[in-house]
Design a protein around this motif. Structure first.
Motif, PDB file in Angstrom:
ATOM      1  N   ARG A 286       0.839  -1.202   0.000  1.00 54.66           N
ATOM      2  CA  ARG A 286       0.000   0.000   0.000  1.00 54.66           C
ATOM      3  C   ARG A 286       0.869   1.245   0.000  1.00 54.66           C
ATOM      4  NH1 ARG A 286      -4.001   3.339   1.158  1.00 54.66           N
ATOM      5  NH2 ARG A 286      -4.244   4.400   3.158  1.00 54.66           N
ATOM      6  N   ASN A 287       0.607   2.158  -0.945  1.00 51.32           N
ATOM      7  CA  ASN A 287       1.239   3.473  -0.939  1.00 51.32           C
ATOM      8  C   ASN A 287       0.369   4.402  -0.107  1.00 51.32           C
ATOM      9  OD1 ASN A 287       3.591   3.103  -2.560  1.00 51.32           O
ATOM     10  ND2 ASN A 287       2.247   2.860  -4.328  1.00 51.32           N
ATOM     11  N   LYS A 288       0.837   4.684   1.087  1.00 47.52           N
ATOM     12  CA  LYS A 288       0.030   5.423   2.055  1.00 47.52           C
ATOM     13  C   LYS A 288       0.561   6.837   2.224  1.00 47.52           C
ATOM     14  CE  LYS A 288      -1.225   5.419   6.946  1.00 47.52           C
ATOM     15  NZ  LYS A 288      -1.034   4.745   8.244  1.00 47.52           N
TER      16      LYS A 288
ATOM     17  N   VAL B  55       3.540  12.918   2.308  1.00 45.75           N
ATOM     18  CA  VAL B  55       4.607  12.141   1.679  1.00 45.75           C
ATOM     19  C   VAL B  55       4.128  10.702   1.530  1.00 45.75           C
ATOM     20  CG1 VAL B  55       6.976  11.312   1.877  1.00 45.75           C
ATOM     21  CG2 VAL B  55       6.393  13.606   2.692  1.00 45.75           C
ATOM     22  N   ASN B  56       4.262  10.135   0.340  1.00 45.47           N
ATOM     23  CA  ASN B  56       3.844   8.753   0.111  1.00 45.47           C
ATOM     24  C   ASN B  56       4.878   7.788   0.676  1.00 45.47           C
ATOM     25  OD1 ASN B  56       1.329   8.840  -1.081  1.00 45.47           O
ATOM     26  ND2 ASN B  56       2.145   9.170  -3.132  1.00 45.47           N
ATOM     27  N   GLU B  57       4.395   6.821   1.453  1.00 50.33           N
ATOM     28  CA  GLU B  57       5.263   5.775   1.986  1.00 50.33           C
ATOM     29  C   GLU B  57       4.692   4.417   1.607  1.00 50.33           C
ATOM     30  OE1 GLU B  57       5.868   6.084   6.170  1.00 50.33           O
ATOM     31  OE2 GLU B  57       7.157   7.866   6.021  1.00 50.33           O
TER      32      GLU B  57
ATOM     33  N   LEU C 294      -6.423   9.991   5.398  1.00 53.81           N
ATOM     34  CA  LEU C 294      -5.936  10.908   6.424  1.00 53.81           C
ATOM     35  C   LEU C 294      -6.928  12.039   6.674  1.00 53.81           C
ATOM     36  CD1 LEU C 294      -2.167  11.348   5.503  1.00 53.81           C
ATOM     37  CD2 LEU C 294      -3.090  10.194   7.494  1.00 53.81           C
ATOM     38  N   HIS C 295      -6.825  12.622   7.867  1.00 53.87           N
ATOM     39  CA  HIS C 295      -7.540  13.862   8.176  1.00 53.87           C
ATOM     40  C   HIS C 295      -6.510  14.839   8.724  1.00 53.87           C
ATOM     41  CE1 HIS C 295     -10.305  16.773   9.836  1.00 53.87           C
ATOM     42  NE2 HIS C 295     -11.311  16.152   9.241  1.00 53.87           N
TER      43      HIS C 295
END
Length: 353
Positions: A153-155, A200-202, A228-229
């Motif tokens: 998953r790119n979170k 930032v994508n992780e 996200l919020h």
């Protein structure tokens, strides 16, 4: 004799010393055999982690046991670490810097693990990001035996950034003085000032356990892995199990259904065959009496495992289809069949519906 006794004492002392510093027995902590597969280790870890997680179990000794469980899983779930541990124990892992103390629990259940019990009123009012629902297509074989599926998953993650930003914006009533004895109440947006952040994508790897006996539509939740919020908590990632169609079996609850086509010869003189099950074992089917089209037999305990109790299994129902020969019969063959069957002609009309 004295020298021999001294040598034996030294050897015993060395053995005791080695045993004392060999480290913890990770197999015993996870309650698995030394020959356990990686999937068996993962299942054992997940089961014990649920029981020992500090949010659920308030026993003071639980925290230490939970840390031991994490260390055991970290060592035995990684093939290279496991080889090193099997060769010379926990001390070798520490010496080689292979025990990094990572939290393996997060890979199963998200950043914040389990949340047991009821949240208080303030937590319920906290702003949250949206939940993400994702379908996971699994085979009937996986639902029969169980499996672990890795999801990458790119979170998006919030990271500190320079400057300030407006946050916690809300509507408030403000009173304005318009002159002697004159007031006006208006609603306006009021914001606080917070440190700036950036997205930032992780890349994260999550493990979904497809447990034996799961049903179509069943859900697994990864806490705080959703949207996200900016000024609140992230939502959850919900994995929804979707059973893919199977070419040989149909599932209803814990029961399995399949159709078998046999020749007219086998239908008349008897059939003896094997059906390959979902995990590869063979189910014997033997029938000596005549089998008519649509006949059904039941094999007890050859269905799906029950999700709540994997020691219980449903039934396998086998329906027979009969394939008739396509060649034309000679007059002699027809007469021979008449003599063998010794049946009178039946012409009966009825509503088959």
């Amino acid at each position: 004799m004295k020298s021999l006794a001294f040598i034996l004492l030294v050897q015993i002392a060395i053995c005791l010393f080695s045993f004392a510093f060999a480290g913890r027995d990770f197999y015993k902590i996870l309650n698995v055999r030394k020959t356990a597969t990686t999937n068996e280790i993962k299942k054992a870890y997940r089961k014990l982690a649920k029981e020992l997680h500090p949010d659920k179990n308030k026993d003071p000794s639980t925290s230490e046991k939970f840390q031991e469980l994490g260390a055991a899983y970290e060592a035995l779930s990684d093939p290279e670490k496991r080889k090193t541990y099997d060769r010379c124990g926990e001390e070798c892992l520490k010496k080689d810097g292979m025990m990094d103390g990572a939290d393996p629990f997060a890979s199963f259940f998200g950043d914040f693990g389990f949340h047991f019990g009821n949240s208080d009123q303030n937590e319920q009012q906290t702003a949250r990001g949206a939940n993400i629902v994702m379908k996971l297509y699994v085979t009937l074989e996986e639902l029969y035996s169980g499996n672990f599926v890795e999801l990458v998953r790119n979170k998006p993650v919030l990271k500190p950034a320079s400057g300030k930003r407006k946050c916690n914006c809300r509507q408030e009533m403000v009173t304005r003085n318009l002159g002697p004895g004159r007031f006006q109440m208006i609603q306006q947006t009021v914001c606080d000032e917070c440190p700036n952040v950036k997205l930032v994508n992780e890349e994260r790897t999550l493990e979904v356990e497809v447990e034996a006996g799961m049903v179509d539509g069943q859900e697994t939740k990864f806490v705080a892995e959703g949207e996200l919020h900016m000024d609140g908590e992230p939502g959850d990632l919900i994995i929804k199990i979707v059973q893919a169609p199977h070419p040989h079996f149909h599932r209803k609850g814990d029961d399995l259904y399949t159709n078998v086509t046999i020749s007219l010869q086998d239908a008349l003189i008897g059939v003896n065959m094997n059906i390959k099950h979902l995990d590869g074992h063979l189910v014997g089917v033997s029938r000596e009496k005549i089998t008519w089209p649509g006949a059904r037999i039941r094999k007890k305990g050859e269905g799906m495992p029950n999700y709540e109790n994997n020691n219980l299994y449903g039934n396998l129902f086998i329906t027979f289809d009969v394939e008739f020969p396509k060649k034309d019969l000679t007059d002699a063959e027809k007469e021979a069949i008449k003599k063998i069957l010794d049946q009178t002609s039946i012409n009966r009309t009825y509503n088959g519906l």
